[in-house]
Design a protein around this motif. Structure first.
Motif, PDB file in Angstrom:
ATOM      1  N   PRO A 147       0.838  -1.208   0.000  1.00  0.00           N
ATOM      2  CA  PRO A 147       0.000   0.000   0.000  1.00  0.00           C
ATOM      3  C   PRO A 147       0.869   1.253   0.000  1.00  0.00           C
ATOM      4  O   PRO A 147       1.886   1.308   0.678  1.00  0.00           O
ATOM      5  N   ILE A 148       0.491   2.210  -0.816  1.00  0.00           N
ATOM      6  CA  ILE A 148       1.213   3.478  -0.888  1.00  0.00           C
ATOM      7  C   ILE A 148       0.389   4.547  -0.189  1.00  0.00           C
ATOM      8  O   ILE A 148      -0.762   4.799  -0.543  1.00  0.00           O
ATOM      9  N   HIS A 149       0.993   5.181   0.800  1.00  0.00           N
ATOM     10  CA  HIS A 149       0.301   6.233   1.551  1.00  0.00           C
ATOM     11  C   HIS A 149       0.919   7.577   1.217  1.00  0.00           C
ATOM     12  O   HIS A 149       2.138   7.733   1.282  1.00  0.00           O
ATOM     13  N   ALA A 150       0.076   8.494   0.816  1.00  0.00           N
ATOM     14  CA  ALA A 150       0.581   9.830   0.532  1.00  0.00           C
ATOM     15  C   ALA A 150       1.112  10.445   1.822  1.00  0.00           C
ATOM     16  O   ALA A 150       0.543  10.271   2.902  1.00  0.00           O
ATOM     17  N   MET A 151       2.227  11.120   1.693  1.00  0.00           N
ATOM     18  CA  MET A 151       2.840  11.739   2.865  1.00  0.00           C
ATOM     19  C   MET A 151       1.979  12.889   3.366  1.00  0.00           C
ATOM     20  O   MET A 151       1.330  13.590   2.587  1.00  0.00           O
ATOM     21  N   ALA A 152       1.991  13.080   4.678  1.00  0.00           N
ATOM     22  CA  ALA A 152       1.254  14.185   5.273  1.00  0.00           C
ATOM     23  C   ALA A 152       1.936  15.504   4.920  1.00  0.00           C
ATOM     24  O   ALA A 152       3.142  15.560   4.699  1.00  0.00           O
ATOM     25  N   VAL A 153       1.142  16.555   4.839  1.00  0.00           N
ATOM     26  CA  VAL A 153       1.691  17.890   4.624  1.00  0.00           C
ATOM     27  C   VAL A 153       1.320  18.767   5.808  1.00  0.00           C
ATOM     28  O   VAL A 153       0.255  18.608   6.413  1.00  0.00           O
ATOM     29  N   SER A 154       2.218  19.661   6.142  1.00  0.00           N
ATOM     30  CA  SER A 154       1.980  20.605   7.234  1.00  0.00           C
ATOM     31  C   SER A 154       1.698  21.974   6.634  1.00  0.00           C
ATOM     32  O   SER A 154       2.499  22.489   5.852  1.00  0.00           O
ATOM     33  N   ALA A 170      -8.550  24.796   5.034  1.00  0.00           N
ATOM     34  CA  ALA A 170      -9.498  25.825   5.440  1.00  0.00           C
ATOM     35  C   ALA A 170     -10.536  25.268   6.410  1.00  0.00           C
ATOM     36  O   ALA A 170     -10.896  25.914   7.404  1.00  0.00           O
ATOM     37  N   THR A 171     -10.990  24.066   6.153  1.00  0.00           N
ATOM     38  CA  THR A 171     -11.989  23.449   7.040  1.00  0.00           C
ATOM     39  C   THR A 171     -11.376  23.120   8.394  1.00  0.00           C
ATOM     40  O   THR A 171     -11.985  23.374   9.441  1.00  0.00           O
ATOM     41  N   ALA A 172     -10.170  22.577   8.400  1.00  0.00           N
ATOM     42  CA  ALA A 172      -9.511  22.231   9.658  1.00  0.00           C
ATOM     43  C   ALA A 172      -9.231  23.467  10.503  1.00  0.00           C
ATOM     44  O   ALA A 172      -9.252  23.404  11.733  1.00  0.00           O
ATOM     45  N   ALA A 173      -8.987  24.605   9.851  1.00  0.00           N
ATOM     46  CA  ALA A 173      -8.662  25.828  10.589  1.00  0.00           C
ATOM     47  C   ALA A 173      -9.882  26.503  11.189  1.00  0.00           C
ATOM     48  O   ALA A 173      -9.758  27.357  12.057  1.00  0.00           O
ATOM     49  N   LEU A 227      -2.024  17.534   7.713  1.00  0.00           N
ATOM     50  CA  LEU A 227      -3.100  16.986   6.891  1.00  0.00           C
ATOM     51  C   LEU A 227      -2.622  15.726   6.187  1.00  0.00           C
ATOM     52  O   LEU A 227      -1.558  15.703   5.585  1.00  0.00           O
ATOM     53  N   GLN A 228      -3.418  14.691   6.256  1.00  0.00           N
ATOM     54  CA  GLN A 228      -3.043  13.412   5.680  1.00  0.00           C
ATOM     55  C   GLN A 228      -3.473  13.315   4.219  1.00  0.00           C
ATOM     56  O   GLN A 228      -4.399  13.991   3.772  1.00  0.00           O
ATOM     57  N   GLY A 229      -2.786  12.448   3.502  1.00  0.00           N
ATOM     58  CA  GLY A 229      -3.194  12.150   2.146  1.00  0.00           C
ATOM     59  C   GLY A 229      -2.930  13.292   1.188  1.00  0.00           C
ATOM     60  O   GLY A 229      -2.088  14.149   1.409  1.00  0.00           O
ATOM     61  N   ASN A 230      -3.670  13.300   0.091  1.00  0.00           N
ATOM     62  CA  ASN A 230      -3.517  14.324  -0.937  1.00  0.00           C
ATOM     63  C   ASN A 230      -4.310  15.565  -0.532  1.00  0.00           C
ATOM     64  O   ASN A 230      -5.384  15.845  -1.069  1.00  0.00           O
ATOM     65  N   ALA A 231      -3.752  16.308   0.413  1.00  0.00           N
ATOM     66  CA  ALA A 231      -4.465  17.439   1.001  1.00  0.00           C
ATOM     67  C   ALA A 231      -4.684  18.550  -0.020  1.00  0.00           C
ATOM     68  O   ALA A 231      -3.829  18.836  -0.849  1.00  0.00           O
ATOM     69  N   ALA A 245     -17.143  22.938  -3.066  1.00  0.00           N
ATOM     70  CA  ALA A 245     -18.148  22.758  -4.107  1.00  0.00           C
ATOM     71  C   ALA A 245     -17.556  22.708  -5.515  1.00  0.00           C
ATOM     72  O   ALA A 245     -18.252  22.347  -6.464  1.00  0.00           O
ATOM     73  N   ASN A 246     -16.281  23.069  -5.660  1.00  0.00           N
ATOM     74  CA  ASN A 246     -15.689  23.147  -6.992  1.00  0.00           C
ATOM     75  C   ASN A 246     -14.303  22.535  -6.987  1.00  0.00           C
ATOM     76  O   ASN A 246     -13.347  23.140  -6.485  1.00  0.00           O
ATOM     77  N   ASP A 247     -14.179  21.357  -7.549  1.00  0.00           N
ATOM     78  CA  ASP A 247     -12.891  20.663  -7.557  1.00  0.00           C
ATOM     79  C   ASP A 247     -11.820  21.434  -8.313  1.00  0.00           C
ATOM     80  O   ASP A 247     -10.634  21.353  -7.985  1.00  0.00           O
ATOM     81  N   ALA A 248     -12.219  22.186  -9.336  1.00  0.00           N
ATOM     82  CA  ALA A 248     -11.234  22.919 -10.143  1.00  0.00           C
ATOM     83  C   ALA A 248     -10.522  23.987  -9.317  1.00  0.00           C
ATOM     84  O   ALA A 248      -9.350  24.284  -9.564  1.00  0.00           O
ATOM     85  N   ASP A 249     -11.214  24.575  -8.351  1.00  0.00           N
ATOM     86  CA  ASP A 249     -10.610  25.606  -7.495  1.00  0.00           C
ATOM     87  C   ASP A 249      -9.913  25.010  -6.273  1.00  0.00           C
ATOM     88  O   ASP A 249      -9.088  25.680  -5.648  1.00  0.00           O
ATOM     89  N   ASN A 250     -10.256  23.772  -5.946  1.00  0.00           N
ATOM     90  CA  ASN A 250      -9.736  23.133  -4.735  1.00  0.00           C
ATOM     91  C   ASN A 250      -8.373  22.493  -5.038  1.00  0.00           C
ATOM     92  O   ASN A 250      -8.239  21.277  -5.162  1.00  0.00           O
ATOM     93  N   LEU A 251      -7.357  23.328  -5.120  1.00  0.00           N
ATOM     94  CA  LEU A 251      -6.042  22.901  -5.597  1.00  0.00           C
ATOM     95  C   LEU A 251      -5.255  22.158  -4.516  1.00  0.00           C
ATOM     96  O   LEU A 251      -5.488  22.360  -3.314  1.00  0.00           O
ATOM     97  N   PRO A 252      -4.313  21.308  -4.918  1.00  0.00           N
ATOM     98  CA  PRO A 252      -3.516  20.561  -3.941  1.00  0.00           C
ATOM     99  C   PRO A 252      -2.527  21.446  -3.206  1.00  0.00           C
ATOM    100  O   PRO A 252      -2.028  22.449  -3.734  1.00  0.00           O
ATOM    101  N   LEU A 253      -2.240  21.064  -1.978  1.00  0.00           N
ATOM    102  CA  LEU A 253      -1.302  21.794  -1.120  1.00  0.00           C
ATOM    103  C   LEU A 253       0.067  21.131  -1.125  1.00  0.00           C
ATOM    104  O   LEU A 253       0.191  19.926  -1.310  1.00  0.00           O
ATOM    105  N   ASP A 254       1.092  21.939  -0.894  1.00  0.00           N
ATOM    106  CA  ASP A 254       2.445  21.433  -0.694  1.00  0.00           C
ATOM    107  C   ASP A 254       2.827  21.586   0.775  1.00  0.00           C
ATOM    108  O   ASP A 254       2.260  22.415   1.496  1.00  0.00           O
ATOM    109  N   ASP A 255       3.793  20.810   1.196  1.00  0.00           N
ATOM    110  CA  ASP A 255       4.283  20.939   2.565  1.00  0.00           C
ATOM    111  C   ASP A 255       4.840  22.337   2.785  1.00  0.00           C
ATOM    112  O   ASP A 255       5.501  22.907   1.916  1.00  0.00           O
ATOM    113  N   ALA A 256       4.547  22.923   3.944  1.00  0.00           N
ATOM    114  CA  ALA A 256       5.002  24.256   4.362  1.00  0.00           C
ATOM    115  C   ALA A 256       4.238  25.397   3.700  1.00  0.00           C
ATOM    116  O   ALA A 256       4.653  26.551   3.794  1.00  0.00           O
TER     117      ALA A 256
END
Length: 251
Positions: A9-16, A41-44, A31-35, A124-135
């Protein structure tokens, strides 16, 4: 001998991600997985009083490009000042030196423009919900009540925001010098930059400025020609747009 492949199993690394401002849970979110943006924003727990339109997102991967832009602009402002001194234009030399000092004091933030940083809209919009990088960082300021006018002005101004008032009226309240007569640049609080024509031959449709917007009055292109290139003023506006809404000082 038969080799049997084993699928691990491949687990995406957590990002801070660091979140600050008007949030219920400021600080570093792990945040775990492909954050994505909505996850942070929701966690904050964004507060109702947060000014989402002025929120900023920064990434370390954007800093190199922005640092290179800043260095180039600093060089050009220095060249403008030197040229103005040679030509005996003391006011332009003083103005370009002041702008250079202001620009040099600005941090390289790595701000990235997003269509929205509103948690509900992101979800509500996947196109705007872009992936995060660590830091990465997210900041949600309070709603401001002013508009700033900077650039080719005698003294930078911070003026009360007036609903539906256009950029030109803000500039009229802030005396200009060595200013281009054909264009203005509006930097909306979300970091988007717009070039506005203000002459009879290129007049742009009216634009509504949001609270916290910045109007950059460009230097007269004819006065800086030979020392700065034709995209100098646009690039100045682009770099100013990298600054967070609640950061920086007037030159």
């Amino acid at each position: 001998m038969t080799l049997i492949g084993v699928a691990w199993p491949i687990h995406a690394m957590a990002v801070s991600v660091s979140v600050s401002g008007e949030v219920g849970r400021p600080g570093v979110q792990s945040l775990q997985g492909n954050a994505r943006l909505a996850d942070a924003a929701t966690a904050a727990q964004i507060k109702p009083e947060a000014y989402v339109l002025g929120a900023s997102w920064t990434q370390q991967s954007k800093q190199f490009e922005q640092k290179r832009l800043q260095v180039g602009l600093l060089y050009e402002l220095g060249a403008v000042a030197d040229q103005a001194r040679r030509e005996g234009n003391a006011p332009l030399a003083a103005l370009s030196t002041k702008l250079r000092q202001w620009l040099q004091a600005m941090p390289v933030t790595g701000r990235r423009v997003a269509n929205t940083l509103d948690p509900g809209a992101l979800a509500a919009n996947d196109a705007d919900n872009l992936p995060l990088d660590d830091a990465d960082t997210l900041s949600y300021p309070r709603r401001p009540s002013t508009v700033r006018v900077v650039g080719a002005v005698q003294k930078s101004c911070e003026l009360p925001h007036v609903a539906l008032q256009g950029a030109r009226k803000y500039v009229k309240a802030c005396a200009t010098q060595m200013a281009d007569r054909d264009f203005l640049y509006v930097i909306q609080p979300d970091g988007q930059v717009f070039e506005l024509g203000i002459a009879l031959w290129n007049e742009s449709p009216p634009m509504v400025l949001a609270p916290g917007a910045i109007v950059y009055v460009p230097l007269d292109q004819r006065l800086v020609a030979g020392a700065a290139d034709k995209v100098f003023n646009r690039e100045m506006a682009d770099f100013i747009a990298t600054q967070p809404l609640d950061g920086g000082v007037l030159p």
